[in-house]
Design a protein around this motif. Structure first.
Motif, PDB file in Angstrom:
ATOM      1  N   ALA A 286     103.517  56.060  13.087  1.00  0.00           N
ATOM      2  CA  ALA A 286     103.797  54.850  13.442  1.00  0.00           C
ATOM      3  C   ALA A 286     103.566  54.229  11.572  1.00  0.00           C
ATOM      4  CB  ALA A 286     104.274  54.318  14.047  1.00  0.00           C
ATOM      5  N   THR A 287     102.680  54.286  11.313  1.00  0.00           N
ATOM      6  CA  THR A 287     101.454  53.509  10.249  1.00  0.00           C
ATOM      7  C   THR A 287     101.872  53.618   9.267  1.00  0.00           C
ATOM      8  OG1 THR A 287      99.643  53.916  11.750  1.00  0.00           O
ATOM      9  CG2 THR A 287     100.626  51.498  12.515  1.00  0.00           C
ATOM     10  N   ARG A 288     101.518  54.760   9.281  1.00  0.00           N
ATOM     11  CA  ARG A 288     101.386  56.035   8.027  1.00  0.00           C
ATOM     12  C   ARG A 288     102.143  55.548   6.947  1.00  0.00           C
ATOM     13  NH1 ARG A 288     103.047  62.186   7.914  1.00  0.00           N
ATOM     14  NH2 ARG A 288     104.831  61.453   8.302  1.00  0.00           N
ATOM     15  N   ARG A 289     103.406  55.015   6.548  1.00  0.00           N
ATOM     16  CA  ARG A 289     103.935  54.469   6.192  1.00  0.00           C
ATOM     17  C   ARG A 289     105.021  53.081   6.394  1.00  0.00           C
ATOM     18  NH1 ARG A 289     107.476  60.233   4.542  1.00  0.00           N
ATOM     19  NH2 ARG A 289     105.815  61.229   3.551  1.00  0.00           N
ATOM     20  N   LEU A 290     104.501  51.847   6.099  1.00  0.00           N
ATOM     21  CA  LEU A 290     104.246  50.555   6.054  1.00  0.00           C
ATOM     22  C   LEU A 290     104.969  49.787   5.206  1.00  0.00           C
ATOM     23  CD1 LEU A 290     101.665  49.391   8.213  1.00  0.00           C
ATOM     24  CD2 LEU A 290     103.533  50.129   9.492  1.00  0.00           C
TER      25      LEU A 290
ATOM     26  N   MET B  67     111.505  52.188  13.320  1.00  0.00           N
ATOM     27  CA  MET B  67     110.134  52.365  13.698  1.00  0.00           C
ATOM     28  C   MET B  67     109.432  51.346  13.324  1.00  0.00           C
ATOM     29  SD  MET B  67     107.819  53.718  15.452  1.00  0.00           S
ATOM     30  CE  MET B  67     109.156  55.933  16.526  1.00  0.00           C
ATOM     31  N   GLN B  68     108.877  51.129  12.317  1.00  0.00           N
ATOM     32  CA  GLN B  68     108.397  49.859  11.574  1.00  0.00           C
ATOM     33  C   GLN B  68     108.329  48.647  12.565  1.00  0.00           C
ATOM     34  OE1 GLN B  68     107.527  49.276   8.024  1.00  0.00           O
ATOM     35  NE2 GLN B  68     106.967  46.956   7.185  1.00  0.00           N
ATOM     36  N   SER B  69     110.082  48.625  12.768  1.00  0.00           N
ATOM     37  CA  SER B  69     110.661  47.025  12.910  1.00  0.00           C
ATOM     38  C   SER B  69     109.839  46.950  14.796  1.00  0.00           C
ATOM     39  CB  SER B  69     111.963  47.330  12.638  1.00  0.00           C
ATOM     40  OG  SER B  69     111.956  46.782  11.403  1.00  0.00           O
ATOM     41  N   ALA B  70     110.589  47.920  15.430  1.00  0.00           N
ATOM     42  CA  ALA B  70     109.610  48.016  16.903  1.00  0.00           C
ATOM     43  C   ALA B  70     108.092  48.291  17.133  1.00  0.00           C
ATOM     44  CB  ALA B  70     111.018  49.173  17.193  1.00  0.00           C
ATOM     45  N   LEU B  71     107.392  48.425  16.286  1.00  0.00           N
ATOM     46  CA  LEU B  71     105.970  48.369  16.798  1.00  0.00           C
ATOM     47  C   LEU B  71     105.989  46.203  16.485  1.00  0.00           C
ATOM     48  CD1 LEU B  71     104.720  51.333  14.824  1.00  0.00           C
ATOM     49  CD2 LEU B  71     105.142  50.807  17.119  1.00  0.00           C
ATOM     50  N   GLU B  72     106.358  46.054  15.159  1.00  0.00           N
ATOM     51  CA  GLU B  72     106.185  44.675  14.470  1.00  0.00           C
ATOM     52  C   GLU B  72     106.677  44.260  16.307  1.00  0.00           C
ATOM     53  OE1 GLU B  72     107.944  43.679  11.012  1.00  0.00           O
ATOM     54  OE2 GLU B  72     106.430  44.662  10.030  1.00  0.00           O
ATOM     55  N   GLY B  73     107.518  44.505  16.632  1.00  0.00           N
ATOM     56  CA  GLY B  73     108.373  43.219  17.736  1.00  0.00           C
ATOM     57  C   GLY B  73     107.698  44.064  19.308  1.00  0.00           C
TER      58      GLY B  73
END
Length: 232
Positions: free
Chosen positions: A36-40, A48-54
């Protein structure tokens, strides 16, 4: 118990289903975080990034409500613990698997990490001498009671999570055995909600213990400094 059955052995160490399930959770979480963090991206974050940041922001906000000035310091440990316990509680929903947190050995290991982290953050906050001085305050006679309180609190943390998750799985199993497949969705929803609530409570207790230790050591340091400053 089925969760305690031995899968294989490594020398004198017996590897149970609980250990294998825990390893599987760690691998899945580790691989998922890498994936999930390899292409921030800062300009165009994906779903996916928005969900993780949330999720990270929600955990950071919860930490800030207890100890705002140290949220950045506590986020890696408390956030990781929160996510692991939540996933471990929910893993029992998968047929054939049991929640590792329904095993006292797992919850005791988690409580031991919390026990060590409280002292680590306390020492890091005020220094070793000030931290040890706290156990002699207000009187050295209370030292055994302070030590007993630390161990009893750790044991209570482990037993509480273990008892709640074990009873949750047993209750869900009994309801399904009695009602069959008539009420699977409501039971599963209650299981999910209760598992997440227990993870949240466990994380908040950990946060309160750490914050209490850090604040008490800071108060002891401040009091000692004031006394030294008032000396002629």
């Amino acid at each position: 118990m089925e969760a305690l059955s031995v899968v294989f052995s490594i020398g004198p160490f017996a590897i149970t289903r609980t250990v294998v399930t825990t390893w599987g959770i760690l691998l899945v979480l580790g691989f998922g975080c890498w994936l999930a963090t390899r292409r921030l991206s800062v300009e165009q974050p994906g779903m996916m990034q928005s969900a993780l940041e949330g999720v990270v922001q929600a955990i950071d906000s919860a930490i800030a409500t207890v100890l705002a000035e140290r949220s950045t310091l506590l986020l890696p440990f408390v956030g990781t613990l929160w996510i692991f316990v939540a996933v471990a509680n929910l893993i029992g929903l998968i047929p054939g698997l049991h929640a590792p947190t329904g095993d006292l050995s797992t919850t005791m290991a988690l409580a031991t990490l919390v026990f060590l982290s409280v002292h680590w953050y306390g020492i890091r906050s005020a220094g070793l001498r000030a931290y040890l001085r706290h156990y002699l305050s207000p009187s050295p006679v209370l030292l055994p009671f302070h030590i007993l309180g630390e161990f009893s609190r750790t044991l209570a943390l482990a037993v509480r999570l273990f008892g709640n998750i074990m009873s949750l799985e047993m209750a869900a199993l009994l309801v399904l055995l009695v009602a069959g497949l008539l009420v699977p969705v409501p039971v599963l929803m209650l299981h999910v909600i209760e598992a997440l609530v227990q993870a949240y409570i466990f994380g908040m207790l950990v946060l309160i213990y750490i914050a209490g230790g850090m604040q008490s050591q800071a108060e002891q340091t401040s009091t000692h400094s004031n006394k030294e400053g008032n000396k002629p």
